[in-house]
Design an enzyme around this catalytic site. Structure first.
Site, short mmCIF file in Angstrom:
data_model
loop_
_atom_site.label_atom_id
_atom_site.label_comp_id
_atom_site.label_asym_id
_atom_site.label_seq_id
_atom_site.Cartn_x
_atom_site.Cartn_y
_atom_site.Cartn_z
N LYS A 99 0.82 -1.21 0.00
CA LYS A 99 0.00 0.00 0.00
C LYS A 99 0.86 1.27 0.00
O LYS A 99 0.42 2.32 -0.47
CB LYS A 99 -0.93 0.02 1.21
CG LYS A 99 -1.81 -1.20 1.40
CD LYS A 99 -2.83 -1.36 0.30
CE LYS A 99 -3.98 -2.31 0.64
NZ LYS A 99 -3.62 -3.72 0.82
C1 LIG Z 1 -4.33 -4.85 0.44
C2 LIG Z 1 -3.54 -6.09 0.40
C3 LIG Z 1 -3.84 -7.10 -0.53
C4 LIG Z 1 -5.02 -7.02 -1.46
O1 LIG Z 1 -4.86 -6.03 -2.45
P1 LIG Z 1 -6.12 -5.48 -3.26
O2 LIG Z 1 -5.62 -4.36 -4.07
O3 LIG Z 1 -7.12 -5.06 -2.23
O4 LIG Z 1 -6.64 -6.61 -4.08
C5 LIG Z 1 -3.00 -8.20 -0.56
N1 LIG Z 1 -1.94 -8.32 0.27
C6 LIG Z 1 -1.65 -7.37 1.19
C7 LIG Z 1 -0.49 -7.57 2.11
C8 LIG Z 1 -2.42 -6.22 1.27
O5 LIG Z 1 -2.11 -5.28 2.18
#
Ligand SMILES: *Cc1c(COP(=O)(O)O)cnc(C)c1O
Length: 497
Positions: A113
């Site tokens: 993120k």
């Molecule tokens: C948010 C997240 C995901 C999922 O990603 P999306 O974009 O919501 O599909 C997978 N792995 C981790 C560690 C995340 O923080």
């Protein structure tokens, strides 16, 4: 480049407007009116740039209302070694034969993120200036754990903004909870909800689209925006690392320019894999996009059957950032796959809201299956996979990444497809230390969270990220827990509206 809404194609706004608004007034998501292209020649050139310039190159095709100087102001501030622990920003680890781990977790909160949330505050404040928006921007975030912390880090003490994060009380890892409760900054707030991620997200969406709330805020000189992946400013930075990874593989001589690759993404809200889809349609040669889920496998079923059905049990798993039954960004994909048919999207997403279920047309189902493969993996196999990768390659990965590896191995066994493959590695193994340590050692351990981190470090020989090592000594600042029905009142209260 202008942006339309998935629920009203006649809405037409600039990228600065799309980014500041977050979501369109009628509840649709903003999408660029066309997908800009990258030639193989451009992709090859991108390989010679540093990450911040790769990003600027891609953004110049989407954020056409930004000047070059504005784009570079954003990319240079976000993608530097001030914020990331590796020079490459998005590190490509050569794991095993023809498989590469795209490590997206070397930022300040140790999950992918950060790739978007380190730059979003710059996009937002720059956009606000461009359109002479003289309002305080209030960011509301629903999080399954990683977005919340990454958004808090991105927005803390950013002038002209404040941020409030909601997470499911029992739906995040101890490390994630501690990261949020100890957040620093004068403009931040954190609150737990008695409910799951979908409750948090529905609450936030309802507040965003409530006209009374909106006008009350306006009267106070404030407006809401979103840091969730419903915001286009969250999505476009994610396109960059897929372009970057491909260019890197070419540069390293791992593939020839023009060769196809597969991309595997551990998926929850469908934002990360949608970014891979955009990269593909810009011109990155991709064979299959592989959508990996945990046992909340609503997307696996959807891709395999064409029926989206959220009427099912919700499970808390060892990959909590994927514990999601309503994948918001699917709306953008379906808008594109229906030829931008906003009436069709209103019908399907209306049904999803009222009945929890919709079925796409045979044509859309065929398109889905042509571009995507899908699979899922339960907690037991997630842990087995972490163990297997460690034993075989001496590489330690987190639970979400392990879901992707398992689904990819299943896909490979079923299809015999030997296309070189990039796996999105979405979090540091230290963030999910209980499950990772249990997987590595083969038994659950009852030592505390920090001792687990030390133990993983001994076994994996991976450095402990500084941000996680510091957590032990930080005071807890936030402890509110509320019912999901109280979310709106809570927000208004905190804002003094
Ligand atoms: C948010 C997240 C995901 C999922 O990603 P999306 O974009 O919501 O599909 C997978 N792995 C981790 C560690 C995340 O923080």
């Amino acid at each position: 480049m202008y942006y339309n809404s998935t629920r009203n194609s006649s809405v037409k706004v600039s990228s600065a407007e799309a980014i500041t608004q977050g979501i369109s007034a009628e509840g649709g998501l903003f999408v660029p009116e066309s997908i800009p292209s990258l030639t193989l020649d451009e992709i090859s050139k991108i390989g010679d740039m540093k990450y911040a310039d790769r990003a600027a190159y891609v953004f110049s095709k989407y954020l056409t209302d930004f000047t070059e100087a504005e784009i570079h102001y954003c990319t240079d501030n976000a993608y530097s070694t001030k914020n990331f622990e590796t020079e490459s920003i998005a590190e490509l680890a050569h794991l095993f034969d023809g498989t590469y781990m795209l490590e997206l977790w070397h930022g300040p909160t140790c999950a992918f993120k950060d790739m978007a949330l380190q730059i979003l505050p710059y996009f937002l404040t720059t956009s606000a200036k461009k359109i002479n928006l003289d309002k305080k921007i209030v960011i509301l975030v629903a999080t399954s754990g990683d977005t919340g912390k990454a958004a808090l880090e991105g927005f803390k003490d950013v002038e002209g903004t404040s941020i409030m994060v909601f997470y499911p009380e029992d739906g995040v890892s101890p490390m994630q909870k501690r990261q949020m409760k100890t957040q620093e900054g004068s403009n931040v707030g954190v609150c737990a909800i008695k409910g799951n991620f979908d409750d948090c997200q529905n609450g936030v969406k309802a507040i965003f689209t409530n006209d009374d709330v909106k006008s009350a805020l306006e009267a106070k000189g404030m407006m809401f925006s979103s840091a969730n992946s419903i915001n286009w400013g969250r999505l476009v930075p994610q396109v960059v690392y897929y372009v970057s990874a491909y260019a890197e593989l070419v540069k390293d001589g791992e593939i020839n320019l023009g060769d196809k690759i597969n991309i595997v993404v551990p998926t929850g809200n469908f934002g990360n894999i949608l970014a891979a889809y955009y990269a593909k349609h810009m011109g990155i040669p991709v064979n299959k996009l592989i959508c990996a889920s945990n046992i909340n496998n609503v997307l696996t079923d959807f891709i395999n059957t064409g029926v989206y059905d959220r009427n099912r049990s919700f499970y808390a798993t060892v990959s909590p950032s994927m514990d999601i039954l309503i994948s918001s960004n699917l709306e953008r994909l379906l808008y594109l796959m229906t030829g931008r048919d906003d009436a069709q999207i209103r019908e399907w997403f209306g049904k999803l809201a009222s009945e929890g279920k919709y079925e796409v047309t045979a044509d859309v189902k065929a398109k889905l299956q042509d571009e995507f493969a899908a699979g899922f993996c339960d907690d037991e196999h997630t842990k087995q996979t972490i163990h297997m990768i460690y034993e075989k390659y001496g590489y330690t990965c987190d639970t979400h990444t392990a879901v992707a590896v398992k689904v990819y191995n299943d896909y490979k066994a079923a299809t015999g497809d030997t296309t070189k493959t990039v796996i999105a590695s979405t979090a540091s193994p230290y963030k999910f230390s209980a499950a990772v340590l249990e997987a590595l050692e083969g038994v659950a351990s009852d030592i505390d969270e920090y001792a687990k981190v030390d133990k993983i470090s001994e076994i994996s020989k991976l450095d402990i990220p500084a941000a996680l090592a510091d957590l032990k000594n930080k005071p807890e600042r936030f402890s509110d827990v509320i019912d999901k029905s109280e979310q709106k009142e809570y927000v208004l209260n905190k804002l003094g509206v």
